[in-house]
Design an enzyme around this catalytic site. Structure first.
Site, PDB file in Angstrom:
ATOM      1  N   ARG A   1     -14.540 -18.688 -36.160  1.00 58.88           N
ATOM      2  CA  ARG A   1     -14.641 -18.338 -37.520  1.00 58.88           C
ATOM      3  C   ARG A   1     -15.855 -17.403 -37.743  1.00 58.88           C
ATOM      4  O   ARG A   1     -16.036 -17.105 -39.092  1.00 58.88           O
ATOM      5  CB  ARG A   1     -15.185 -19.960 -38.009  1.00 58.88           C
ATOM      6  CG  ARG A   1     -13.741 -20.689 -38.240  1.00 58.88           C
ATOM      7  CD  ARG A   1     -14.154 -22.004 -38.597  1.00 58.88           C
ATOM      8  NE  ARG A   1     -14.889 -22.742 -37.281  1.00 58.88           N
ATOM      9  CZ  ARG A   1     -15.033 -24.167 -37.381  1.00 58.88           C
ATOM     10  NH1 ARG A   1     -14.813 -24.785 -38.372  1.00 58.88           N
ATOM     11  NH2 ARG A   1     -15.460 -24.571 -36.341  1.00 58.88           N
TER      12      ARG A   1
ATOM     13  N   ASP B   1      -6.742 -24.721 -27.188  1.00 59.86           N
ATOM     14  CA  ASP B   1      -8.152 -25.832 -27.227  1.00 59.86           C
ATOM     15  C   ASP B   1      -7.877 -26.799 -25.900  1.00 59.86           C
ATOM     16  O   ASP B   1      -6.966 -26.866 -25.423  1.00 59.86           O
ATOM     17  CB  ASP B   1      -7.972 -26.438 -28.636  1.00 59.86           C
ATOM     18  CG  ASP B   1      -9.376 -27.256 -28.766  1.00 59.86           C
ATOM     19  OD1 ASP B   1      -9.904 -26.776 -29.416  1.00 59.86           O
ATOM     20  OD2 ASP B   1      -9.350 -28.508 -28.485  1.00 59.86           O
TER      21      ASP B   1
HETATM   22  O1  CP3 Z   1     -13.688 -19.548 -26.372  1.00 59.91           O
HETATM   23  C1  CP3 Z   1     -12.597 -19.137 -26.943  1.00 59.91           C
HETATM   24  O2  CP3 Z   1     -12.980 -18.103 -27.941  1.00 59.91           O
HETATM   25  C2  CP3 Z   1     -11.405 -19.626 -26.746  1.00 59.91           C
HETATM   26  C3  CP3 Z   1     -11.051 -20.879 -27.575  1.00 59.91           C
HETATM   27  C4  CP3 Z   1     -11.442 -22.214 -27.601  1.00 59.91           C
HETATM   28  C5  CP3 Z   1     -11.405 -22.929 -28.579  1.00 59.91           C
HETATM   29  N1  CP3 Z   1     -11.925 -24.192 -28.443  1.00 59.91           N
HETATM   30  C6  CP3 Z   1     -10.944 -22.782 -29.956  1.00 59.91           C
HETATM   31  C7  CP3 Z   1     -11.383 -23.466 -31.263  1.00 59.91           C
HETATM   32  C8  CP3 Z   1     -12.092 -22.954 -26.391  1.00 59.91           C
HETATM   33  C9  CP3 Z   1     -12.517 -22.558 -25.151  1.00 59.91           C
HETATM   34  C10 CP3 Z   1     -11.921 -24.306 -26.928  1.00 59.91           C
HETATM   35  C11 CP3 Z   1     -12.835 -25.263 -26.054  1.00 59.91           C
HETATM   36  C12 CP3 Z   1     -12.984 -26.618 -26.757  1.00 59.91           C
HETATM   37  N2  CP3 Z   1     -12.416 -27.371 -27.653  1.00 59.91           N
HETATM   38  C13 CP3 Z   1     -14.262 -27.287 -26.161  1.00 59.91           C
HETATM   39  C14 CP3 Z   1     -15.306 -26.904 -25.077  1.00 59.91           C
HETATM   40  C15 CP3 Z   1     -16.020 -25.869 -25.382  1.00 59.91           C
HETATM   41  C16 CP3 Z   1     -17.077 -26.319 -26.183  1.00 59.91           C
HETATM   42  O3  CP3 Z   1     -17.176 -25.479 -27.178  1.00 59.91           O
HETATM   43  O4  CP3 Z   1     -17.798 -27.054 -25.741  1.00 59.91           O
HETATM   44  C17 CP3 Z   1     -14.394 -28.606 -27.142  1.00 59.91           C
HETATM   45  C18 CP3 Z   1     -15.199 -29.623 -26.828  1.00 59.91           C
HETATM   46  C19 CP3 Z   1     -13.268 -28.405 -27.955  1.00 59.91           C
HETATM   47  C20 CP3 Z   1     -12.806 -29.487 -29.023  1.00 59.91           C
HETATM   48  C21 CP3 Z   1     -12.953 -28.937 -30.482  1.00 59.91           C
HETATM   49  N3  CP3 Z   1     -11.886 -28.152 -30.653  1.00 59.91           N
HETATM   50  C22 CP3 Z   1     -14.064 -28.802 -31.243  1.00 59.91           C
HETATM   51  C23 CP3 Z   1     -15.166 -29.451 -30.851  1.00 59.91           C
HETATM   52  C24 CP3 Z   1     -13.543 -28.095 -32.408  1.00 59.91           C
HETATM   53  C25 CP3 Z   1     -14.585 -27.737 -33.256  1.00 59.91           C
HETATM   54  C26 CP3 Z   1     -14.325 -28.410 -34.550  1.00 59.91           C
HETATM   55  C27 CP3 Z   1     -15.032 -27.693 -35.825  1.00 59.91           C
HETATM   56  O5  CP3 Z   1     -14.389 -28.005 -37.026  1.00 59.91           O
HETATM   57  O6  CP3 Z   1     -15.855 -27.239 -35.650  1.00 59.91           O
HETATM   58  C28 CP3 Z   1     -12.466 -27.556 -32.239  1.00 59.91           C
HETATM   59  C29 CP3 Z   1     -11.594 -26.620 -32.932  1.00 59.91           C
HETATM   60  C30 CP3 Z   1     -11.599 -25.227 -32.459  1.00 59.91           C
HETATM   61  N4  CP3 Z   1     -11.152 -24.731 -31.143  1.00 59.91           N
HETATM   62  C31 CP3 Z   1     -11.726 -24.084 -33.143  1.00 59.91           C
HETATM   63  C32 CP3 Z   1     -11.776 -22.910 -32.364  1.00 59.91           C
HETATM   64  C33 CP3 Z   1     -12.130 -21.620 -32.693  1.00 59.91           C
HETATM   65  C34 CP3 Z   1     -12.370 -24.429 -34.696  1.00 59.91           C
HETATM   66  C35 CP3 Z   1     -11.193 -24.329 -35.319  1.00 59.91           C
HETATM   67  C36 CP3 Z   1     -11.211 -23.929 -36.803  1.00 59.91           C
HETATM   68  O7  CP3 Z   1     -10.648 -22.427 -37.127  1.00 59.91           O
HETATM   69  O8  CP3 Z   1     -11.421 -24.726 -37.737  1.00 59.91           O
END
Ligand code: CP3
Length: 357
Positions: free
Chosen positions: A33, A79
């Site tokens: 984002r 994810d």
């Molecule tokens: O690194 C990258 O660019 C690759 C994409 C990636 C995403 N999630 C995209 C994503 C990766 C490697 C993840 C891993 C992930 N997902 C983890 C482990 C890594 C970390 O950051 O600790 C965890 C705990 C998750 C679970 C998850 N998915 C969370 C906590 C969230 C955020 C929710 C929020 O609203 O902030 C997601 C959603 C997510 N996954 C987003 C992205 C870009 C945001 C979604 C959006 O566009 O609203």
């Protein structure tokens, strides 16, 4: 079709602890984002999940940060919660609250019903995205596939979403460890199948995110997280088919020696560890990835350059003066309110400072 040879293999060379012309850099959450073009694609797709489940859109957002910055690796846009989603838990996102499950795992009976999903069918959108991205990258940089660690994925499965105190999963660990081991065992089998499917589709390195391992005390970390990380490292294919495996963990500082002995090729560390000390403690048995405090990106470019230099120098100091075996990254992911210009300054600083021998 034989894939194009890599034009930039710094990242893979560093993972093998071979000499490199510059320290490679990629950033956790490099697609996301903080990029206006990501927000535009997401608005068109309707939601994060719609984007992640569409291979063309997943490919588009994977490539977005690479068009802006000379990063040394791409990471699949997906994810860690796709695996429990494929196991039938019903993943959804609530704006501002993060991921949730319609059917969290709450009882022994729920755990008993869990089975390893048919990865080739139920997670086909992920392997399709990997193939699409490899084709579009055309050998520019290597592609990283990933999964969550069994402990971290189980946290979401049992808590039903993000948690403040891990009350449900920690009490399960203490009151019925056998049930939690059954759950972790199924998730581990699914994770190994999932990572290997990504490799067969074209992922050239694999990373496991153990975001929540650090919430455990030492005895529970070893029993409920480390043990399953080691099983993944041991059970992914060896020999010709092996691709480097990176074990990233927030709060894994106390366990670096054990992680280095797990059979993984690299360990990713957060910013609470001095990277030189991490290099000394792991003694060249693994490559190290990290570990700039992501909050440094809120500061001005001058501070970003200085702090990046500090991380590079700390690593070399602990590695006999050599930069070999270091993959530069943040200690955790980028946040939505970070400035793309600051990310550009960081990438340039790492390449420039590490080129000066
Ligand atoms: O690194 C990258 O660019 C690759 C994409 C990636 C995403 N999630 C995209 C994503 C990766 C490697 C993840 C891993 C992930 N997902 C983890 C482990 C890594 C970390 O950051 O600790 C965890 C705990 C998750 C679970 C998850 N998915 C969370 C906590 C969230 C955020 C929710 C929020 O609203 O902030 C997601 C959603 C997510 N996954 C987003 C992205 C870009 C945001 C979604 C959006 O566009 O609203």
């Amino acid at each position: 079709m034989t894939p194009a040879p890599l034009k930039n293999d710094r990242f893979l060379r560093a993972l093998r602890r071979e000499p490199v012309d510059r320290t490679p850099i990629w950033l956790m959450r490099q697609a996301g984002r903080y990029l206006p073009e990501y927000r535009a694609t997401r608005a068109k797709a309707g939601s994060f999940l719609a984007m992640a489940k569409n291979p063309e859109l997943a490919c588009e957002v994977t490539l977005q940060p690479l068009r802006r910055f000379p990063l040394d690796a791409a990471i699949l846009f997906s994810d860690i919660l796709t695996v429990p989603d494929a196991m039938g838990l019903g993943l959804y996102f609530v704006e501002g609250e993060g991921p949730k499950f319609e059917r969290p795992v709450r009882s022994r009976a729920d755990i008993g019903r869990l089975a390893v999903p048919d990865v080739e069918r139920q997670l086909r959108y992920v392997t399709d995205a990997v193939r699409t991205i490899r084709r579009e990258l055309d050998g520019a940089v290597p592609l990283i596939g990933f999964a969550g660690s069994p402990w971290t994925v189980a946290c979401y499965m049992v808590e039903g979403g993000a948690s403040e105190n891990y009350a449900r999963i920690k009490s399960l660990a203490l009151d019925d460890p056998q049930a939690l081991h059954r759950l972790l065992g199924v998730v581990t089998d699914a994770t190994i199948a999932y990572l290997d499917a990504q490799r067969r589709a074209g992922a050239q390195a694999l990373q496991v995110f153990d975001t929540w391992g650090g919430v455990l005390g030492p005895a529970m970390y070893r029993e409920f997280s480390l043990r399953y990380l080691a099983r993944i490292a041991a059970e992914l294919p060896r020999g010709e088919e092996r691709v480097p495996l990176i074990l990233f963990g927030k709060g894994n500082g106390p366990y670096l020696e054990e992680l280095a002995a797990s059979g993984a090729e690299a360990v990713g560390v957060d910013w609470t560890v001095d990277l030189g000390e991490a290099a000394r403690r792991t003694g060249g048995r693994v490559a190290l990835q990290g570990n700039l405090d992501p909050a440094v990106l809120y500061a001005q470019p001058e501070a970003i350059r200085r702090e990046a230099g500090r991380v590079l120098d700390a690593y070399a100091a602990g590695n006999g003066g050599s930069r070999e075996g270091h993959v530069f990254n943040l200690g955790h992911g980028l946040s939505p309110d970070m400035a793309p210009e600051h990310v550009a300054a960081l990438v340039a600083a790492v390449h420039e400072s590490s080129a000066r021998n």
